[in-house]
Design an enzyme around this catalytic site. Structure first.
Site, short mmCIF file in Angstrom:
data_model
loop_
_atom_site.label_atom_id
_atom_site.label_comp_id
_atom_site.label_asym_id
_atom_site.label_seq_id
_atom_site.Cartn_x
_atom_site.Cartn_y
_atom_site.Cartn_z
N LEU A 131 -11.22 -24.81 -4.38
CA LEU A 131 -12.11 -25.29 -5.13
C LEU A 131 -13.40 -25.17 -4.08
CD1 LEU A 131 -10.95 -28.63 -6.43
CD2 LEU A 131 -10.91 -26.28 -7.54
N ASP A 132 -14.72 -24.88 -4.84
CA ASP A 132 -15.76 -24.95 -4.19
C ASP A 132 -16.31 -26.00 -3.21
OD1 ASP A 132 -16.36 -22.23 -5.18
OD2 ASP A 132 -17.85 -22.96 -6.76
N ARG A 133 -16.98 -26.22 -2.38
CA ARG A 133 -17.32 -27.34 -1.30
C ARG A 133 -17.89 -28.52 -2.34
NH1 ARG A 133 -21.46 -29.50 1.53
NH2 ARG A 133 -20.86 -30.39 3.39
N THR A 135 -17.24 -28.83 -5.58
CA THR A 135 -16.45 -29.39 -6.59
C THR A 135 -15.49 -30.21 -6.13
OG1 THR A 135 -16.84 -27.19 -7.34
CG2 THR A 135 -14.93 -28.36 -8.52
N ARG A 232 -19.44 -21.87 -13.13
CA ARG A 232 -20.89 -22.03 -12.79
C ARG A 232 -21.57 -20.81 -13.63
NH1 ARG A 232 -20.52 -23.04 -6.47
NH2 ARG A 232 -22.83 -23.31 -6.64
#
Length: 314
Positions: A131-133, A135, A232
């Protein structure tokens, strides 16, 4: 981010990492040793925490001196407690907090989720998706090499199904599918664009708007594919970037509603158990900063089986 890079040559060949950093950067040896210990030193592109490891000729050493305006030697706030959502002899699933990187990177100093799960297990954890930082939400790890390989196949072969929830800008239609390909935005490094005008990779997202108002929407997102920044970029293409997402224009939309980070949460994951094949459904509670949008809208967060055919590792 402020960093220094040097190549190992001359008198630095054969020196311990900490001593070489001290000599190359003109730092006191204790400070250089501490930089190694906190994970701010990379040798040949890999993080090195062994201050006494010997360097060889030609290796490139990178030292992160400042990240986000803060020295890696500054006292860090205590990390949130690791919340385990599911665990057995093959699998561990945790609720990734927002602000924690999935894995160590040169651009981030400090612990990562894979570090923390490995520390809990007492051995390396098998990371199979990211996951993105910013998220939050469900992240699954294999506890054995066999389990890690089988879990990775669930994502790679499109059998893993994920449900995300987000607070986005206003104006989303009740439901729909976004099938815009994704490509790197040449004018904005680190950002992806969703458009048919470039030779991008296929990306497909179903969405269901749970609540729509003049200031924000609350939306359920079901990715069929697992592309970088897919959700996103797709919401941005619809004109409703995720609130708090500075990279995609959501920070300006968040003014007045108090979104301090990209309000995207991986709320549920369904996939086959790596040994038994039995369906695992793992859910992560919606965090407080996002939950207040559900409360303000007067709608419950989704739960239970993931609807639709959305699969992937977005």
């Amino acid at each position: 981010m402020k960093r220094r890079t040097f190549r190992v040559e001359g008198a630095l060949v054969g020196k311990a990492v900490a001593l070489a950093v001290a000599d190359a950067l003109g730092l006191p040896e204790p400070g250089a040793r501490r930089l190694v210990e906190v994970g701010a030193v990379y040798v040949a592109g890999k993080r090195s925490r062994d201050a006494n490891a010997r360097l060889t000729a030609g290796q490139v050493v990178t030292v992160v001196l400042e990240e986000g305006g803060q020295s890696p030697l500054s006292e860090a706030p205590p990390a949130p407690e690791l919340r385990v959502l599911y665990e057995d002899s093959d699998v561990i699933a945790v609720d990734k907090p927002a602000g924690v990187s999935a894995q160590p990177t040169e651009g981030r100093v400090g612990d990562s989720l894979v570090d923390r799960v490995g520390a809990k297990l007492g051995r390396p954890a098998g990371l199979v998706h990211r996951l993105d930082r910013e998220t939050s939400g469900v992240t699954v790890f294999g506890k054995t090499a066999e389990a890690t390989s089988a879990l990775a196949a669930e994502f790679r072969e499109g059998r893993a199904r994920k449900r995300y929830v987000a607070a986005a800008g206003p104006g989303l239609p009740p439901s729909g599918t976004v099938d815009l390909p994704l490509s790197k935005d040449p004018s904005r490094p680190g950002r992806w664009r969703a458009t048919r005008a470039a030779n991008g990779v296929p990306a497909l997202t179903d969405f269901h708007t749970l609540s729509s108002g003049p200031a924000f929407c609350v939306v359920e997102l079901l990715p069929h594919t697992g592309r970088t920044h897919q959700l996103r970029a797709h919401l941005t293409a619809l004109g409703a970037p995720i609130l708090g997402d500075a990279r995609y224009g959501g920070a300006a939309r968040a003014e007045g509603v108090g979104a301090a980070r990209c309000l995207l949460h991986a709320q549920a994951l369904e996939l086959g158990h790596p040994r038994t094949g039995k369906l695992l459904r793992i859910e992560a509670p919606v965090p407080a900063d996002l939950m207040r949008f559900f409360l303000a809208a007067g709608v419950p967060a989704p739960s239970g089986a993931i609807r639709g055919a959305g699969s992937g590792a977005a």
